[in-house]
Design a protein around this motif. Structure first.
Motif, PDB file in Angstrom:
ATOM      1  N   HIS A  50      22.786 -42.486  10.698  1.00  0.00           N
ATOM      2  CA  HIS A  50      22.406 -43.768  10.116  1.00  0.00           C
ATOM      3  C   HIS A  50      23.304 -44.180   8.962  1.00  0.00           C
ATOM      4  CE1 HIS A  50      18.811 -43.789  12.528  1.00  0.00           C
ATOM      5  NE2 HIS A  50      18.518 -42.575  12.130  1.00  0.00           N
ATOM      6  N   VAL A  51      23.976 -43.205   8.390  1.00  0.00           N
ATOM      7  CA  VAL A  51      24.760 -43.438   7.186  1.00  0.00           C
ATOM      8  C   VAL A  51      26.092 -42.706   7.298  1.00  0.00           C
ATOM      9  CG1 VAL A  51      24.868 -43.007   4.701  1.00  0.00           C
ATOM     10  CG2 VAL A  51      22.695 -43.652   5.748  1.00  0.00           C
ATOM     11  N   MET A  52      27.125 -43.344   6.782  1.00  0.00           N
ATOM     12  CA  MET A  52      28.425 -42.683   6.668  1.00  0.00           C
ATOM     13  C   MET A  52      28.817 -42.664   5.205  1.00  0.00           C
ATOM     14  SD  MET A  52      29.581 -41.696   9.631  1.00  0.00           S
ATOM     15  CE  MET A  52      31.354 -41.610   9.456  1.00  0.00           C
ATOM     16  N   SER A  75      23.253 -49.755   9.998  1.00  0.00           N
ATOM     17  CA  SER A  75      22.396 -50.819  10.533  1.00  0.00           C
ATOM     18  C   SER A  75      22.643 -52.174   9.877  1.00  0.00           C
ATOM     19  CB  SER A  75      20.925 -50.436  10.366  1.00  0.00           C
ATOM     20  OG  SER A  75      20.620 -50.255   8.993  1.00  0.00           O
ATOM     21  N   ASN A  76      22.828 -52.175   8.554  1.00  0.00           N
ATOM     22  CA  ASN A  76      22.927 -53.465   7.866  1.00  0.00           C
ATOM     23  C   ASN A  76      24.135 -53.579   6.940  1.00  0.00           C
ATOM     24  OD1 ASN A  76      22.182 -51.763   5.810  1.00  0.00           O
ATOM     25  ND2 ASN A  76      20.220 -52.750   5.377  1.00  0.00           N
ATOM     26  N   GLY A  77      24.991 -52.540   6.942  1.00  0.00           N
ATOM     27  CA  GLY A  77      26.197 -52.607   6.128  1.00  0.00           C
ATOM     28  C   GLY A  77      25.970 -52.441   4.642  1.00  0.00           C
ATOM     29  N   TYR A  78      24.777 -52.011   4.258  1.00  0.00           N
ATOM     30  CA  TYR A  78      24.502 -51.790   2.838  1.00  0.00           C
ATOM     31  C   TYR A  78      25.426 -50.713   2.300  1.00  0.00           C
ATOM     32  CZ  TYR A  78      22.048 -50.642  -1.465  1.00  0.00           C
ATOM     33  OH  TYR A  78      21.741 -50.405  -2.771  1.00  0.00           O
ATOM     34  N   THR A  79      26.010 -50.958   1.133  1.00  0.00           N
ATOM     35  CA  THR A  79      26.969 -50.023   0.549  1.00  0.00           C
ATOM     36  C   THR A  79      26.502 -49.491  -0.799  1.00  0.00           C
ATOM     37  OG1 THR A  79      28.181 -51.870  -0.448  1.00  0.00           O
ATOM     38  CG2 THR A  79      28.937 -51.083   1.710  1.00  0.00           C
ATOM     39  N   TYR A  80      27.068 -48.340  -1.134  1.00  0.00           N
ATOM     40  CA  TYR A  80      26.665 -47.629  -2.357  1.00  0.00           C
ATOM     41  C   TYR A  80      27.898 -46.910  -2.878  1.00  0.00           C
ATOM     42  CZ  TYR A  80      24.013 -44.089  -5.066  1.00  0.00           C
ATOM     43  OH  TYR A  80      23.514 -43.274  -6.044  1.00  0.00           O
ATOM     44  N   TYR A  81      28.172 -47.049  -4.188  1.00  0.00           N
ATOM     45  CA  TYR A  81      29.411 -46.518  -4.744  1.00  0.00           C
ATOM     46  C   TYR A  81      29.164 -45.636  -5.960  1.00  0.00           C
ATOM     47  CZ  TYR A  81      31.701 -50.132  -1.951  1.00  0.00           C
ATOM     48  OH  TYR A  81      32.140 -50.919  -0.923  1.00  0.00           O
ATOM     49  N   ALA A  82      30.058 -44.704  -6.146  1.00  0.00           N
ATOM     50  CA  ALA A  82      30.092 -43.972  -7.401  1.00  0.00           C
ATOM     51  C   ALA A  82      30.636 -44.895  -8.486  1.00  0.00           C
ATOM     52  CB  ALA A  82      30.985 -42.738  -7.273  1.00  0.00           C
ATOM     53  N   GLY A 142      34.260 -51.384  -7.857  1.00  0.00           N
ATOM     54  CA  GLY A 142      35.191 -52.455  -8.189  1.00  0.00           C
ATOM     55  C   GLY A 142      36.614 -52.190  -7.736  1.00  0.00           C
ATOM     56  N   ARG A 143      36.915 -50.951  -7.377  1.00  0.00           N
ATOM     57  CA  ARG A 143      38.263 -50.603  -6.912  1.00  0.00           C
ATOM     58  C   ARG A 143      38.276 -50.203  -5.436  1.00  0.00           C
ATOM     59  NH1 ARG A 143      40.859 -46.298  -8.772  1.00  0.00           N
ATOM     60  NH2 ARG A 143      38.970 -45.089  -9.246  1.00  0.00           N
ATOM     61  N   PHE A 144      37.230 -49.534  -5.004  1.00  0.00           N
ATOM     62  CA  PHE A 144      37.149 -49.058  -3.625  1.00  0.00           C
ATOM     63  C   PHE A 144      36.120 -49.884  -2.860  1.00  0.00           C
ATOM     64  CE2 PHE A 144      38.451 -44.310  -4.305  1.00  0.00           C
ATOM     65  CZ  PHE A 144      39.580 -44.724  -4.996  1.00  0.00           C
ATOM     66  N   THR A 145      36.379 -50.062  -1.569  1.00  0.00           N
ATOM     67  CA  THR A 145      35.447 -50.779  -0.701  1.00  0.00           C
ATOM     68  C   THR A 145      35.255 -49.997   0.590  1.00  0.00           C
ATOM     69  OG1 THR A 145      36.189 -52.916  -1.578  1.00  0.00           O
ATOM     70  CG2 THR A 145      34.957 -52.934   0.493  1.00  0.00           C
ATOM     71  N   VAL A 146      34.005 -49.741   0.928  1.00  0.00           N
ATOM     72  CA  VAL A 146      33.692 -49.071   2.189  1.00  0.00           C
ATOM     73  C   VAL A 146      33.214 -50.123   3.179  1.00  0.00           C
ATOM     74  CG1 VAL A 146      31.344 -48.485   1.411  1.00  0.00           C
ATOM     75  CG2 VAL A 146      32.414 -47.192   3.271  1.00  0.00           C
ATOM     76  N   SER A 147      33.671 -49.999   4.417  1.00  0.00           N
ATOM     77  CA  SER A 147      33.272 -50.943   5.459  1.00  0.00           C
ATOM     78  C   SER A 147      33.166 -50.199   6.781  1.00  0.00           C
ATOM     79  CB  SER A 147      34.283 -52.097   5.562  1.00  0.00           C
ATOM     80  OG  SER A 147      35.563 -51.594   5.897  1.00  0.00           O
ATOM     81  N   SER A 148      32.579 -50.867   7.751  1.00  0.00           N
ATOM     82  CA  SER A 148      32.389 -50.213   9.035  1.00  0.00           C
ATOM     83  C   SER A 148      32.695 -51.151  10.182  1.00  0.00           C
ATOM     84  CB  SER A 148      30.950 -49.697   9.158  1.00  0.00           C
ATOM     85  OG  SER A 148      30.027 -50.780   9.147  1.00  0.00           O
ATOM     86  N   ASP A 149      33.094 -50.562  11.294  1.00  0.00           N
ATOM     87  CA  ASP A 149      33.294 -51.284  12.553  1.00  0.00           C
ATOM     88  C   ASP A 149      32.399 -50.578  13.560  1.00  0.00           C
ATOM     89  OD1 ASP A 149      34.153 -52.218  15.044  1.00  0.00           O
ATOM     90  OD2 ASP A 149      36.216 -52.481  14.362  1.00  0.00           O
ATOM     91  N   LYS A 150      31.209 -51.127  13.769  1.00  0.00           N
ATOM     92  CA  LYS A 150      30.230 -50.439  14.589  1.00  0.00           C
ATOM     93  C   LYS A 150      30.681 -50.219  16.029  1.00  0.00           C
ATOM     94  CE  LYS A 150      25.892 -51.638  14.021  1.00  0.00           C
ATOM     95  NZ  LYS A 150      24.693 -52.470  13.776  1.00  0.00           N
TER      96      LYS A 150
END
Length: 121
Positions: free
Chosen positions: A31-33, A53-60, A65-73
């Motif tokens: 469910h999460v990467m 499921s919804n592209g919700y992101t969480y960062y250290a 502000g410098r890194f971006t996580v994204s997904s291609d389902k």
């Protein structure tokens, strides 16, 4: 679930790099990467995570502000875009999959082999 991270390398401070992580196998069970990193002599630390499921992101805080996580389902692939890189970002970066969003490695069941990112000053 098998994970394979790609496209680590050498970048100058201030530069950018994009990591990829391809998932295969029982991907529906994840469910999460997440992305983690481990510098020499230091513990593995959380970098970022995304919910499929919804592209919700969480960062250290250190990368916000410098890194971006994204997904291609459809491709079962997750990316980590790293901008404004600093020498302290140098580490082996790991992708991981699990069922619960969070910063703890315990939340993640499957791990990739890691890819080295070096940032020169």
């Amino acid at each position: 679930v098998q994970l394979q991270a790609f496209w680590g390398g050498l970048v100058q401070a201030g530069g950018s790099l994009r990591l990829s992580c391809a998932a295969s196998g029982r991907t529906f069970s994840s469910h999460v990467m997440g992305w983690f990193r481990q510098a020499p002599g230091k513990e593995r630390e959380f970098v970022a995570a995304i919910r499929w499921s919804n592209g919700y992101t969480y960062y250290a805080d250190s990368v916000k502000g410098r890194f971006t996580v994204s997904s291609d389902k459809p491709k079962h692939t997750v990316y980590l875009q790293m901008n404004s890189m600093k020498t302290e970002d140098k580490a082996v970066y790991y992708c991981a999959s699990g069922n619960r969003l969070g910063h703890s490695p315990a939340n993640y069941t499957y791990w990739g082999q890691g890819t080295l990112v070096t940032v020169s000053s």
